[in-house]
Design an enzyme around this catalytic site. Structure first.
Site, PDB file in Angstrom:
ATOM      1  N   ASP A  11      13.196  -1.310 -11.609  1.00  0.00           N
ATOM      2  CA  ASP A  11      12.261  -1.263 -10.470  1.00  0.00           C
ATOM      3  C   ASP A  11      12.853  -0.237  -9.508  1.00  0.00           C
ATOM      4  OD1 ASP A  11      11.138  -3.754  -8.011  1.00  0.00           O
ATOM      5  OD2 ASP A  11      11.059  -1.567  -8.026  1.00  0.00           O
ATOM      6  N   ILE A  12      12.161   0.866  -9.309  1.00  0.00           N
ATOM      7  CA  ILE A  12      12.717   1.984  -8.526  1.00  0.00           C
ATOM      8  C   ILE A  12      13.080   1.563  -7.112  1.00  0.00           C
ATOM      9  CG2 ILE A  12      10.535   2.930  -7.613  1.00  0.00           C
ATOM     10  CD1 ILE A  12      11.631   5.735  -8.411  1.00  0.00           C
ATOM     11  N   GLY A  33       0.427   0.031  -7.594  1.00  0.00           N
ATOM     12  CA  GLY A  33       1.495   0.560  -8.443  1.00  0.00           C
ATOM     13  C   GLY A  33       2.824   0.747  -7.736  1.00  0.00           C
ATOM     14  N   VAL A  34       3.478   1.855  -8.084  1.00  0.00           N
ATOM     15  CA  VAL A  34       4.808   2.090  -7.486  1.00  0.00           C
ATOM     16  C   VAL A  34       4.679   2.382  -5.985  1.00  0.00           C
ATOM     17  CG1 VAL A  34       4.926   4.597  -7.969  1.00  0.00           C
ATOM     18  CG2 VAL A  34       7.025   3.231  -7.920  1.00  0.00           C
ATOM     19  N   ASP A  35       3.557   2.972  -5.572  1.00  0.00           N
ATOM     20  CA  ASP A  35       3.295   3.240  -4.144  1.00  0.00           C
ATOM     21  C   ASP A  35       3.320   1.918  -3.370  1.00  0.00           C
ATOM     22  OD1 ASP A  35       0.556   5.091  -2.490  1.00  0.00           O
ATOM     23  OD2 ASP A  35       2.578   4.560  -1.827  1.00  0.00           O
ATOM     24  N   GLY A 120       0.164   5.981 -14.522  1.00  0.00           N
ATOM     25  CA  GLY A 120      -0.455   4.664 -14.319  1.00  0.00           C
ATOM     26  C   GLY A 120      -1.924   4.816 -13.983  1.00  0.00           C
TER      27      GLY A 120
END
Ligand code: APR
Length: 172
Positions: A11-12, A33-35, A120
Site C-alpha cells: 500500500d503506497i 483508488g490510490v488517489d 485502474g
C-alpha cells in the site's frame, strides 16, 4: 542492470520514502483508488494544498507536502484515460513518469514510489503500462545518480507479474 529500480507489492500510503506519486485527475481534488487512499492517509491538509494549485493537465505533475503520510512529498500526476491507444496515451503516460521524477529530484527526494498510473479506473492495459513505466524510469535513472531508489508499487498478481516481467526484460 536496473539496480536502483524495484517492484514491490504494498500500500503506497505506508511507505517511508521521500516522495510518493499519486495517480490523480486533472482537478487534483481527490477521487477513488490510490488517489482516495493517499488523501485519506495524508489528511485534509492535502486537499487544501491541492486546491491552491488549481488543477493539473494530463501528462504533467504537481508537488505538495505529504502532511500525515510517512512520505515527505506527494507528487500528483494525471495519467491518460485509455481510449484504445490511438490518442497519444503511450506518450502521455511516459510523460507522467518523467515529469514526476523531475519534480521529485528538484525537491531533493532520493527515494520515490510510484503506483501503476492509469491502470485502474483509467483502463490502461497493465502489461503495456508496466513496460513504459520500467523503460522510462530506467532511462531517467541513467542520467540522474542523485536519486537512490525508485519503487514501482503494485497491487495484485497481474500487476506484480507485469511489472516484474517488464523489469526482467530490461535486465533488471
Ligand atoms: N497503493 C498502491 N497502489 C494502489 C493503491 C494503493 N493504496 N490503491 C490502488 N492502487 C493501484 C491500483 O490497483 C491500480 O493498479 O493503483 C493503480 C492505479 O489505479 P487508480 O487508483 O484507479 O488510478 P488511475 O487508473 O490512474 O485512475 C485515476 O481514478 O481515483 C481516481 O481521482 C482518480 O480520477 C482519477 C482516476
Amino acid at each position: 542492470m536496473v539496480d536502483r529500480l524495484e517492484v514491490r507489492q504494498a500500500d503506497i500510503t505506508t511507505l517511508p520514502v521521500d516522495a510518493i506519486v499519486n495517480a490523480a485527475n486533472t482537478s487534483l481534488l481527490g477521487g477513488g483508488g490510490v488517489d482516495g487512499a493517499i488523501h485519506r492517509a495524508a489528511g485534509p491538509r492535502l486537499l487544501e494544498a491541492c486546491r491552491t494549485i488549481g488543477g493539473c493537465p494530463t501528462g504533467e505533475a504537481r508537488i505538495t507536502p505529504g502532511f500525515d503520510l510517512p512520505a515527505r512529498w506527494v507528487i500528483h500526476t494525471v495519467g491518460p484515460v485509455w481510449h484504445g491507444g490511438h490518442r497519444g496515451e503511450d506518450e502521455l503516460i511516459a510523460s507522467c513518469y518523467r515529469e514526476s521524477l523531475a519534480l521529485a529530484e528538484r525537491a531533493g527526494a532520493r527515494t520515490i514510489a510510484f503506483p501503476a498510473i492509469s491502470t485502474g479506473a483509467y483502463g490502461f492495459p497493465m502489461a503495456c503500462a508496466a513496460r513504459i513505466a520500467v523503460a522510462e524510469i530506467a532511462a531517467w535513472l541513467q542520467g540522474h545518480p542523485a536519486v537512490d531508489r525508485v519503487i514501482l508499487v503494485v497491487r495484485g498478481e497481474e500487476a506484480l507479474h507485469a511489472h516484474r516481467d517488464a523489469l526482467a526484460e530490461m535486465g533488471g
